[in-house]
Enzyme design. Structure first.
Site, mmCIF file in Angstrom:
data_model
loop_
_atom_site.group_PDB
_atom_site.id
_atom_site.type_symbol
_atom_site.label_atom_id
_atom_site.label_comp_id
_atom_site.label_asym_id
_atom_site.label_seq_id
_atom_site.Cartn_x
_atom_site.Cartn_y
_atom_site.Cartn_z
ATOM 1 N N ASP A 23 0.829 -1.200 0.000
ATOM 2 C CA ASP A 23 0.000 0.000 0.000
ATOM 3 C C ASP A 23 0.870 1.258 0.000
ATOM 4 O O ASP A 23 1.947 1.277 0.599
ATOM 5 C CB ASP A 23 -0.896 -0.001 1.243
ATOM 6 N N HIS A 61 3.729 3.175 -8.772
ATOM 7 C CA HIS A 61 3.549 1.748 -9.052
ATOM 8 C C HIS A 61 4.827 1.136 -9.635
ATOM 9 O O HIS A 61 5.181 -0.004 -9.303
ATOM 10 C CB HIS A 61 2.379 1.548 -10.011
ATOM 11 N N LEU A 109 12.727 -19.346 -3.128
ATOM 12 C CA LEU A 109 11.558 -18.717 -2.508
ATOM 13 C C LEU A 109 10.282 -19.090 -3.261
ATOM 14 O O LEU A 109 10.232 -19.066 -4.487
ATOM 15 C CB LEU A 109 11.724 -17.192 -2.542
#
Length: 239
Positions: free
Chosen positions: A16, A33, A127
């Site tokens: 956020d 972004h 990962l």
């Protein structure tokens, strides 16, 4: 970082603050972004180095379609570019990538890139990185209920045999461990329809830092806070 820190196995993050971060710098929201996508790359690498095995990020929610058309188009363009970058990163770091969410609303070229990315990284042992795109927790549960109802209507599943495991096996996160820690950046204190089923016993950590400014040091702070919690499951103290 203290060597005594116990790493959460699975960390989920609500990314956020990209737009607010950009606005504070006098830049368009899309600039935020782009910077946010770069932060995702950095945190993926740092999380794995720290010993975190699973990382799930909330990239685009079902509600994000309500944003201005220009912003949505810019986000989709960024997503296309990110799929390419993510494939290269996954090859370098042996990252296993999976996309959560309802993909049918995405353009075919994006769906194709998602399939390519998931297939190419399926057997990687680094990962486990999950990206939630066109994802909503309620939508996920509704889709799961529809599948279960279909199985029951077809006579393949008796209602009395439906268990929590039945539901978990149909959710987008099937096969993944539940998050141990949820991080939300930029000061908001809500979960915004993210992983509603999966967060039942998750520890929450909220930080005022906007996502583009989130660093390894901020991730360590979150893990330190997680370590200081008195972890309990169903009233029973962990360990």
């Amino acid at each position: 970082m203290s060597e005594e820190l116990k790493m959460p196995r699975h960390v989920a993050i609500i990314l956020d603050g990209n737009g607010r971060w950009a606005k504070a710098k006098g830049m368009p929201r899309n600039y935020g972004h782009v910077q946010g996508a770069k932060t995702v790359e950095t945190i993926c690498e740092e999380a794995y180095r720290m010993g975190i095995q699973y990382l799930t990020v909330y990239a685009f929610s079902t509600e994000n379609w309500n944003r201005p058309r220009e912003e949505v188009e810019a986000l989709m363009k960024l997503l296309r570019n990110y799929m390419k970058t993510c494939l290269k990163t996954a090859e370098k770091n042996r990252m296993c990538v999976r996309v959560l969410g309802e993909k049918s609303r995405l353009d075919e070229d994006i769906r194709s890139r998602i399939r390519e990315l998931e297939e190419a990284t399926r057997n990687n042992d680094g990962l486990h990185f999950q990206i939630a795109i066109n994802y909503g927790g309620r939508d996920e549960i509704v889709r799961a209920v529809r599948k279960i109802a279909g199985e029951a209507a077809a006579g393949r599943l008796a209602p009395e045999n439906i268990t929590q495991e039945t539901v978990e096996g149909i959710l987008d996160t099937a096969g993944l461990p539940e998050p141990d820690l949820l991080i939300r950046t930029c000061g908001e204190l809500r979960i915004s329809n993210f992983l509603l089923w999966q967060l039942a016993y998750t520890e929450f950590y909220f930080t005022p830092v906007p996502w583009p400014d989130f660093t390894k040091e901020e991730l360590i702070k979150a893990v330190e806070a997680y370590n200081h919690r008195d972890r309990r499951h169903g009233g029973l103290k962990e360990g």
